[in-house]
Scaffold this motif. Structure first.
Motif, PDB file in Angstrom:
ATOM      1  N   VAL A 187       0.819  -1.210   0.000  1.00  0.00           N
ATOM      2  CA  VAL A 187       0.000   0.000   0.000  1.00  0.00           C
ATOM      3  C   VAL A 187       0.854   1.262   0.000  1.00  0.00           C
ATOM      4  N   SER A 188       0.264   2.360  -0.426  1.00  0.00           N
ATOM      5  CA  SER A 188       0.976   3.634  -0.451  1.00  0.00           C
ATOM      6  C   SER A 188       1.184   4.142   0.969  1.00  0.00           C
ATOM      7  N   ILE A 225      -3.767   6.082   6.832  1.00  0.00           N
ATOM      8  CA  ILE A 225      -5.210   5.904   7.040  1.00  0.00           C
ATOM      9  C   ILE A 225      -5.482   4.600   7.781  1.00  0.00           C
ATOM     10  N   LYS A 226      -4.790   3.532   7.385  1.00  0.00           N
ATOM     11  CA  LYS A 226      -4.965   2.249   8.062  1.00  0.00           C
ATOM     12  C   LYS A 226      -4.556   2.356   9.530  1.00  0.00           C
ATOM     13  N   GLN A 280       4.814  11.622   6.806  1.00  0.00           N
ATOM     14  CA  GLN A 280       5.004  12.348   8.063  1.00  0.00           C
ATOM     15  C   GLN A 280       3.960  13.442   8.288  1.00  0.00           C
ATOM     16  N   SER A 281       3.778  14.317   7.313  1.00  0.00           N
ATOM     17  CA  SER A 281       2.831  15.416   7.507  1.00  0.00           C
ATOM     18  C   SER A 281       1.402  14.896   7.617  1.00  0.00           C
ATOM     19  N   MET A 282       1.094  13.870   6.840  1.00  0.00           N
ATOM     20  CA  MET A 282      -0.256  13.310   6.891  1.00  0.00           C
ATOM     21  C   MET A 282      -0.522  12.647   8.240  1.00  0.00           C
ATOM     22  N   ALA A 283       0.492  11.962   8.778  1.00  0.00           N
ATOM     23  CA  ALA A 283       0.335  11.323  10.086  1.00  0.00           C
ATOM     24  C   ALA A 283       0.106  12.365  11.173  1.00  0.00           C
ATOM     25  N   LEU A 284       0.888  13.426  11.142  1.00  0.00           N
ATOM     26  CA  LEU A 284       0.739  14.475  12.153  1.00  0.00           C
ATOM     27  C   LEU A 284      -0.641  15.116  12.065  1.00  0.00           C
ATOM     28  N   ILE A 336      -0.955 -10.991   9.443  1.00  0.00           N
ATOM     29  CA  ILE A 336      -0.422  -9.962  10.324  1.00  0.00           C
ATOM     30  C   ILE A 336      -1.124  -8.644  10.059  1.00  0.00           C
ATOM     31  N   SER A 337      -1.704  -8.077  11.089  1.00  0.00           N
ATOM     32  CA  SER A 337      -2.376  -6.792  10.964  1.00  0.00           C
ATOM     33  C   SER A 337      -1.571  -5.708  11.668  1.00  0.00           C
TER      34      SER A 337
END
Length: 300
Positions: free
Chosen positions: A19-20, A26-27, A51-55, A276-277
């Motif tokens: 996945v991207s 998102i996951k 990084q920016s998306m996670a923050l 594995i999740s």
């Protein structure tokens, strides 16, 4: 048991990832992950995108990479956390792997054919044509192609990886470990840098060097763990999807006894390890204790 911390995730920038980086964030959000790290194989490209998306999603992000290296004839994976991922040092590592990959992939194809399988370049290229690394093939990819060929439905070498059989929990990656990992019939040597060099590179770029999933990498060479620790690694990934509770406790104790960090990571890949999740690494320590204690050295 799942955790809110997962420091070993793979995106499509790993040659065996799916996945991207954006999808991975998102996951993680959907799985209530509070601290994450994307540690792709020999590639740091995911970090800037994630990084920016996670923050923005309220997730603490630790820049990371997983680098192949060797020590005393054994192939290892070293995780680098908190690195300056814009450093040209990591581009050099990626370029070196890229240069070797096409030739190594073709040799793996020949080795697979010697096992008695009628598998072609076209078979492999069809699988990878839409992938980021579309010119390299992994053991997991060979497994995916072979296990989906109708003519090999009852092939004796593939039966253990069929549903309900002994190696069916993660059939693709298990096939890799059984046939393409170091010392196995289809293994083809890559020229990796030394452990000492990679530890030095990670430290020079502000990071911490962590030995990834030693239960998988060391296998019967567990006796060299103390020698590895003596080379300046900063910690051990004691809690991993590869480790049983007893193995995790053994590596946890090794880290504690040597006063180095303990980390946890699922090694999530997507279809390569379907059982594995995200967040599934069997950590025996509470998230609060991990964050305030063992992981504190990773935060800046």
């Amino acid at each position: 048991m799942k955790s809110a911390i997962d420091l070993h995730l793979h995106s499509c920038y790993s040659d065996d990832g799916e996945v991207s980086p954006q999808e991975l964030v998102i996951k993680c959000k959907n799985n209530d992950i509070q601290i994450m790290a994307i540690a792709d194989h020999n590639c740091v490209r995911a970090n800037g995108e994630a990084q920016s998306m996670a923050l923005a999603a309220g997730i603490t992000y630790i820049p990371a990479v997983e680098i192949d290296c060797t020590f005393n004839g054994t192939n290892l994976h070293i995780l680098g956390y908190g690195i300056d991922y814009n450093s040209p040092d990591f581009e050099i590592i990626e370029n070196d792997i890229t240069k070797q990959s096409s030739e190594v992939s073709y040799k793996m194809l020949l080795a697979t054919q010697k096992l008695g399988f009628g598998i072609s370049r076209d078979d492999m290229s069809s699988l990878t044509e839409n992938m980021y690394w579309n010119d390299r093939w992994t053991g997991e990819m060979f497994a995916e192609v072979l296990l989906n060929k109708h003519e090999y439905k009852n092939h004796k070498l593939l039966l253990p990886y069929r549903p309900g059989e002994s190696r069916s929990d993660n059939p693709y990656v298990n096939f890799y470990w059984d046939f393409y990992s170091q010392g196995k019939p289809c293994y083809v040597e890559m020229l990796y840098p030394t452990l000492e060099h990679i530890v030095e590179i990670i430290h020079e770029n502000g990071g911490k060097a962590i030995l990834a999933h030693p239960g998988a990498s060391l296998k019967d060479n567990g006796k060299i763990l103390n020698d590895i620790i003596s080379k300046g690694i900063d910690g051990i990934e004691a809690f991993s999807s590869y480790h049983s509770p007893s193995a995790a406790f053994k590596f946890y104790k090794a880290a504690i006894n040597n006063n180095i960090l303990v980390t946890c990571g699922s090694d999530y890949h997507g279809k390569t390890k379907p059982s594995i999740s995200i967040g599934q690494h069997g950590c025996l320590i509470s998230d609060e204790e991990m964050q305030s204690g063992f992981l504190s050295g990773l935060f800046k």
